[in-house]
Design an enzyme around this catalytic site. Structure first.
Site, PDB file in Angstrom:
ATOM      1  N   GLY A   7       0.836  -1.192   0.000  1.00 25.51           N
ATOM      2  CA  GLY A   7       0.000   0.000   0.000  1.00 25.51           C
ATOM      3  C   GLY A   7       0.866   1.234   0.000  1.00 25.51           C
ATOM      4  CG  LEU A   8       3.896   1.680  -2.159  1.00 27.49           C
ATOM      5  CD1 LEU A   8       4.744   1.447  -3.404  1.00 27.49           C
ATOM      6  CD2 LEU A   8       4.790   1.985  -0.958  1.00 27.49           C
ATOM      7  N   GLY A   9      -0.065   4.396  -0.795  1.00 28.50           N
ATOM      8  CA  GLY A   9      -0.787   5.659  -0.785  1.00 28.50           C
ATOM      9  C   GLY A   9       0.069   6.703  -0.097  1.00 28.50           C
ATOM     10  NE  ARG A  10      -0.987  13.142   0.319  1.00 31.27           N
ATOM     11  CZ  ARG A  10      -1.678  14.283   0.141  1.00 31.27           C
ATOM     12  NH1 ARG A  10      -2.092  14.964   1.204  1.00 31.27           N
ATOM     13  NH2 ARG A  10      -1.960  14.717  -1.067  1.00 31.27           N
ATOM     14  CG  MET A  11       0.105   7.369   6.693  1.00 30.38           C
ATOM     15  SD  MET A  11      -1.319   7.578   7.772  1.00 30.38           S
ATOM     16  CE  MET A  11      -0.561   7.406   9.378  1.00 30.38           C
ATOM     17  NE  ARG A  31      -5.688  -1.537  -5.489  1.00 29.10           N
ATOM     18  CZ  ARG A  31      -6.935  -1.061  -5.587  1.00 29.10           C
ATOM     19  NH1 ARG A  31      -7.918  -1.878  -5.938  1.00 29.10           N
ATOM     20  NH2 ARG A  31      -7.186   0.208  -5.347  1.00 29.10           N
ATOM     21  CB  SER A 121      -2.105   9.086  15.086  1.00 24.45           C
ATOM     22  OG  SER A 121      -2.622  10.395  14.961  1.00 24.45           O
ATOM     23  N   GLY A 123      -0.922  11.308  10.010  1.00 22.23           N
ATOM     24  CA  GLY A 123      -1.378  11.797   8.718  1.00 22.23           C
ATOM     25  C   GLY A 123      -0.242  12.139   7.772  1.00 22.23           C
ATOM     26  CE  LYS A 173      -4.726   6.441  14.551  1.00 17.96           C
ATOM     27  NZ  LYS A 173      -5.840   6.609  13.618  1.00 17.96           N
ATOM     28  CG  HIS A 176      -5.747   8.780  18.698  1.00 17.93           C
ATOM     29  ND1 HIS A 176      -6.085   9.093  17.394  1.00 17.93           N
ATOM     30  CD2 HIS A 176      -4.669   9.554  18.997  1.00 17.93           C
ATOM     31  CE1 HIS A 176      -5.262  10.014  16.935  1.00 17.93           C
ATOM     32  NE2 HIS A 176      -4.397  10.312  17.896  1.00 17.93           N
ATOM     33  CG  ASN A 177      -8.791   7.895  14.905  1.00 12.98           C
ATOM     34  OD1 ASN A 177      -7.688   8.084  15.421  1.00 12.98           O
ATOM     35  ND2 ASN A 177      -8.918   7.567  13.641  1.00 12.98           N
ATOM     36  CD  GLU A 180      -8.479  12.759  14.544  1.00 15.64           C
ATOM     37  OE1 GLU A 180      -9.091  12.566  13.471  1.00 15.64           O
ATOM     38  OE2 GLU A 180      -7.371  12.248  14.799  1.00 15.64           O
ATOM     39  CE1 TYR A 181     -13.712  10.454  13.857  1.00 18.39           C
ATOM     40  CE2 TYR A 181     -16.101  10.505  13.840  1.00 18.39           C
ATOM     41  CZ  TYR A 181     -14.912  10.062  13.307  1.00 18.39           C
ATOM     42  OH  TYR A 181     -14.939   9.235  12.218  1.00 18.39           O
TER      43      TYR A 181
END
Length: 302
Positions: A7-11, A31, A121, A123, A173, A176-177, A180-181
């Protein structure tokens, strides 16, 4: 030390690049071939299939999965499992439900494959600032991965920790989120109150900068608010539509299961759902009820 990243998305790519800068050998798979090609010049070894990824890693293999939670994680694990050997380690660094992580760890243990859940966490800023990581898994496995966590964290001994057995990392986590909300909702409401006080003509950017220093509510979220307001105080190009990726819902469900009162997190989630109501039927119905029982005026659509 080496590892593979699925998985080479941004993160995912940011994690891979940070590890490369720290001296790790990283093999990356995505992919789409063009995604892999885009990271090869950053020192990441490209793999154009999961089979190639596994083949390019030495035993015991460490594979960090960084893809959206849900069935896609199960699919990747199911594809990888027959290619792996006893003693290999799979790490889920995404936002999976902790119950899924407990199940996956149990299923993989039957094959002799280790599983570690890492709530991550940070981003898009994590590549520079470091990532906060909440780690769940067996002690000896986590200890083996410690050099990776130290390289990714804001500091070797801060911003990460082994919080418990499998599932604990994603559970922490999740909460944690949820927190965050609530924080985001409070900031949003507060700045809206400031904006609506027309007679003071408050400069929201100025206020955000004042609050950033010395205030008890100073935070990274406030830093990001200041950055956004510097570009456009009215946020005119932003639609009032807020998505949720699941963790807030899971936190609310868990609070109910554990008989814990969590009104702030719950309301912040409901407000996100409300932001997507393009019909505003709730408000329309409330308006017509007020007219029916009290003769109050209603505004009609033109």
């Amino acid at each position: 030390m080496e590892l593979g990243v699925v998985g080479l998305g941004r993160m995912g790519s940011n994690i891979a690049e940070r590890l490369v800068r720290s001296g790790f050998r990283v093999v990356g798979y995505a992919r789409h071939a063009e995604t892999v090609n885009s990271v090869v010049d950053k020192g990441i070894v490209g793999a154009y299939s999961l089979e190639e990824l596994v083949q390019k890693l030495n035993f015991p293999r460490i594979i960090w999965i960084m893809i959206p939670a849900g069935e896609s994680v199960d699919t990747v694990i199911q594809r990888l499992t027959p290619m792996l050997s006893k003693g290999d380690i799979l790490v889920d660094g995404g936002n999976s439900n902790y119950k899924d992580s407990i199940r996956r760890a149990s299923e993989l243990s039957e094959e002799g494959i280790n599983f570690v859940d890492v709530g991550t966490s940070g981003g898009i800023w994590g590549a520079q600032e470091g990532y906060c990581m909440m780690v769940g898994g067996q002690k000896e496995v986590v200890e083996h991965l410690t050099p990776i966590f130290k390289a990714l964290a804001p500091g070797p001994d801060k911003g990460w920790g082994h919080v418990g057995p499998n599932g604990a990392g994603h559970f922490v986590k999740m909460v944690h989120n949820g927190v965050e909300y609530g924080l985001m909702e409070a900031f949003g409401e507060g700045f809206t109150i400031l904006k609506q006080k027309k007679e003071f003509s408050l400069d929201l950017k100025q206020v955000s900068e004042i609050w950033r220093y010395g205030s008890v509510i100073r935070s990274w979220l406030l830093d990001l608010i200041a950055l956004a307001l510097a570009e456009d105080q009215g946020l005119k190009d932003i639609k009032p539509y807020v998505t949720d990726s699941g963790e807030g819902r899971w936190t609310v469900f868990e609070a109910i299961e554990e008989n814990v009162s969590a009104p702030v997190i719950t309301i912040s989630l409901l407000q996100r759902l409300r932001s997507r109501d393009n019909e505003d039927f709730t408000d329309r119905l409330i308006a017509i009820m007020r007219q029916q029982f009290g003769g109050h005026d209603v505004k009609r659509s033109e």
